[in-house]
Design a protein around this motif. Structure first.
Motif, short mmCIF file in Angstrom:
data_model
loop_
_atom_site.label_atom_id
_atom_site.label_comp_id
_atom_site.label_asym_id
_atom_site.label_seq_id
_atom_site.Cartn_x
_atom_site.Cartn_y
_atom_site.Cartn_z
N TYR A 156 -67.02 -5.99 -11.51
CA TYR A 156 -65.86 -6.24 -12.38
C TYR A 156 -66.27 -6.25 -13.85
O TYR A 156 -65.65 -5.57 -14.69
CB TYR A 156 -65.22 -7.57 -11.99
N LEU A 157 -67.32 -7.02 -14.16
CA LEU A 157 -67.73 -7.12 -15.56
C LEU A 157 -68.37 -5.83 -16.06
O LEU A 157 -68.22 -5.47 -17.24
CB LEU A 157 -68.69 -8.29 -15.74
N PHE A 158 -69.05 -5.10 -15.17
CA PHE A 158 -69.62 -3.83 -15.60
C PHE A 158 -68.52 -2.83 -15.96
O PHE A 158 -68.59 -2.15 -16.99
CB PHE A 158 -70.51 -3.23 -14.52
N ASP A 159 -67.49 -2.74 -15.11
CA ASP A 159 -66.41 -1.79 -15.39
C ASP A 159 -65.68 -2.13 -16.68
O ASP A 159 -65.12 -1.24 -17.33
CB ASP A 159 -65.42 -1.76 -14.23
N ARG A 160 -65.67 -3.40 -17.07
CA ARG A 160 -64.93 -3.80 -18.27
C ARG A 160 -65.78 -3.90 -19.52
O ARG A 160 -65.26 -3.81 -20.64
CB ARG A 160 -64.20 -5.12 -18.00
N THR A 161 -67.08 -4.11 -19.36
CA THR A 161 -67.94 -4.25 -20.54
C THR A 161 -68.99 -3.14 -20.64
O THR A 161 -69.60 -2.98 -21.70
CB THR A 161 -68.67 -5.60 -20.53
N GLY A 162 -69.20 -2.40 -19.54
CA GLY A 162 -70.23 -1.37 -19.53
C GLY A 162 -71.63 -1.92 -19.45
O GLY A 162 -72.61 -1.21 -19.70
N SER A 163 -71.77 -3.19 -19.06
CA SER A 163 -73.08 -3.83 -19.03
C SER A 163 -73.11 -4.93 -17.98
O SER A 163 -72.08 -5.55 -17.66
CB SER A 163 -73.39 -4.43 -20.41
N TYR A 164 -74.32 -5.19 -17.47
CA TYR A 164 -74.53 -6.31 -16.54
C TYR A 164 -75.07 -7.55 -17.26
O TYR A 164 -75.41 -8.55 -16.60
CB TYR A 164 -75.55 -5.92 -15.47
N GLU A 165 -75.15 -7.52 -18.57
CA GLU A 165 -75.84 -8.58 -19.32
C GLU A 165 -75.26 -9.96 -19.04
O GLU A 165 -75.99 -10.93 -18.81
CB GLU A 165 -75.77 -8.28 -20.82
N LEU A 166 -73.93 -10.09 -19.05
CA LEU A 166 -73.32 -11.40 -18.86
C LEU A 166 -73.61 -11.95 -17.47
O LEU A 166 -73.84 -13.16 -17.30
CB LEU A 166 -71.80 -11.30 -19.08
N VAL A 167 -73.63 -11.08 -16.44
CA VAL A 167 -73.89 -11.55 -15.09
C VAL A 167 -75.34 -12.01 -14.95
O VAL A 167 -75.63 -12.98 -14.24
CB VAL A 167 -73.56 -10.47 -14.04
N TRP A 168 -76.26 -11.33 -15.61
CA TRP A 168 -77.65 -11.79 -15.61
C TRP A 168 -77.72 -13.20 -16.21
O TRP A 168 -78.43 -14.07 -15.69
CB TRP A 168 -78.53 -10.84 -16.43
N GLN A 169 -77.02 -13.43 -17.29
CA GLN A 169 -77.05 -14.74 -17.94
C GLN A 169 -76.46 -15.82 -17.03
O GLN A 169 -76.98 -16.94 -16.96
CB GLN A 169 -76.28 -14.68 -19.27
N ILE A 170 -75.37 -15.49 -16.33
CA ILE A 170 -74.78 -16.44 -15.39
C ILE A 170 -75.79 -16.77 -14.29
O ILE A 170 -75.93 -17.94 -13.88
CB ILE A 170 -73.49 -15.87 -14.79
N SER A 171 -76.50 -15.76 -13.79
CA SER A 171 -77.50 -15.99 -12.73
C SER A 171 -78.59 -16.94 -13.19
O SER A 171 -79.04 -17.80 -12.42
CB SER A 171 -78.12 -14.65 -12.31
N ILE A 172 -79.01 -16.81 -14.43
CA ILE A 172 -80.05 -17.70 -14.96
C ILE A 172 -79.55 -19.14 -15.01
O ILE A 172 -80.22 -20.07 -14.56
CB ILE A 172 -80.48 -17.23 -16.37
#
Length: 404
Positions: A360-376
């Motif tokens: 979902y976030l990749f399709d809307r932002t073009g990046s996985y960066e936010l999900v990596w931060q959530i995982s941390i």
């Protein structure tokens, strides 16, 4: 060899093979994200949503399949699961619409995994192994799932390249049916009521578990485990391709996760027989966050990705034998598959969030960066939660231990 030894050996071997096939196939799904999405013109969220539904169905069904295994035996549950797994993979091979993908990959395979994975298998193991050896035994059987992942991923990638993704899925459906003969080896009778204690009803078992803060702390920590594992397992191959690395790097990383998780689950089981298991869980979750930070901070190369796979592999499923053995220590083994299934439900809700949110976030932002931060952040939170788990048996178990 005594009857009890033959039963123990049969459960260990049969359970290990079933887990190796079930989890080996499941961990290969990330390899189908790009080819299926490209052929049908889907965004990544479509495939990710189907996998998220799979994990959610797996979790929602797990307490029920666990309860059936507790009452009627794990072997019968695994037989049904193997057939559903094959049907789901066959349906996935012809899933030309998002709805068909969700029904086959999400619903059918989700149900199948609830009958062929950890809660059912480890519940059977827990009933034939004394408490002192239980973490080690569960660690060894859990490691088999990682061995399946390590051995299967290169083969699945080779099938996709050689006969296409549809042919590869049909081949995996045939492989799923190979679980059938091993299901008979995991026939374990339901655990009898404890001596000197009244028989426990299902509602009493649930009430007892729900009244213990330890049960909820373990469950919430397992939510984080599911979030991290499914996000990484599903989206890491595509993430590495986005960073201009060859597709083979992502496959190799996931294979290394499987290989090093064999060491990690065995080590977790060995340490869990000797040290405070909740403390070990806290360290595992904290170290996952550290590994992710280093992976994102260091320059990305094939070798940095391989090192990430090795380090994350050691921490990958090492939470499983520790969590399940703590549940068995606190509440006993009579309802272990069901109670472990409820804890695992939280894992799968986390899996749904990690798999779907990544797409979902990749399709809307073009990046996985936010999900990596959530995982941390979630990894740190899980470490804090597990530091509060006491591992103290309920009064019913303490009375039995004192009487014995």
């Amino acid at each position: 060899m005594s009857t009890s030894q033959r039963t123990f050996l049969g459960v260990m071997i049969g359970g290990a093979v079933v887990l190796a096939i079930a989890l080996g196939v499941r961990h290969s799904f990330g390899l189908f994200l790009s080819p299926m999405s490209d052929d049908y013109g889907w965004g990544r969220e479509t495939f990710a949503f189907a996998i998220a539904i799979q994990n959610l169905v797996w979790g929602l069904a797990q307490p029920f399949t666990g309860a059936f295994a507790d009452r009627f035996g794990a072997g019968r549950v695994i037989l049904v699961g193997a057939v559903l797994y094959a049907l789901g993979l066959w349906g996935m091979s012809g899933a030309a619409t998002p709805l068909m993908l969700t029904l086959s990959t999400g619903m059918l395979i989700g149900l199948a995994l609830s009958a062929t994975s950890f809660s059912v298998i480890l519940g059977a193991v827990g009933r034939v192994v004394p408490d002192a050896q239980r973490p080690m035994a569960m660690g060894l059987v859990s490691a088999a799932g990682s061995l399946g992942q390590f051995l299967m991923l290169p083969g699945v990638l080779g099938m996709i390249r050689g006969i296409g993704w549809q042919g590869a899925l049909i081949g995996l459906a045939i492989l799923a049916l190979m679980m059938l003969p091993f299901a008979a080896m995991v026939r374990v009778r339901a655990a009898p009521p404890l001596q000197n204690t009244p028989a426990q009803t299902l509602s009493q078992a649930l009430g007892e578990a729900f009244s213990r803060p330890d049960f909820w702390l373990l469950s919430l920590g397992f939510f984080v485990c599911g979030f991290q594992l499914v996000f990484i397992g599903l989206h890491l191959p595509a993430y590495l391709v986005d960073q201009q690395l060859p597709a083979t790097v992502g496959t190799t990383v996931l294979a290394l996760v499987g290989l090093f998780n064999i060491v990690g689950t065995w080590l977790a089981g060995w340490l869990g027989s000797r040290l405070f298991r909740a403390g070990l869980l806290a360290w595992i979750y904290l170290l996952r966050s550290v590994v992710i930070v280093l992976f994102l901070w260091l320059p990305l190369t094939p070798w940095s990705a391989y090192l990430f796979g090795m380090a994350m592999g050691v921490l990958w499923l090492s939470t499983v034998p520790l969590t399940n053995s703590i549940v068995a220590t606190i509440f006993g083994v009579r309802n272990l598959s069901m109670l472990g299934g409820i804890v695992f439900l939280f894992h799968q809700v986390g899996s749904f969030a990690g798999g779907w949110l990544g797409g979902y976030l990749f399709d809307r932002t073009g990046s996985y960066e936010l999900v990596w931060q959530i995982s941390i952040g979630l990894g740190v939170l899980a470490a804090l939660l597990n530091m509060r788990v006491t591992e103290r048996p309920v009064a019913r178990i303490q009375a039995m231990q004192e009487a014995g």
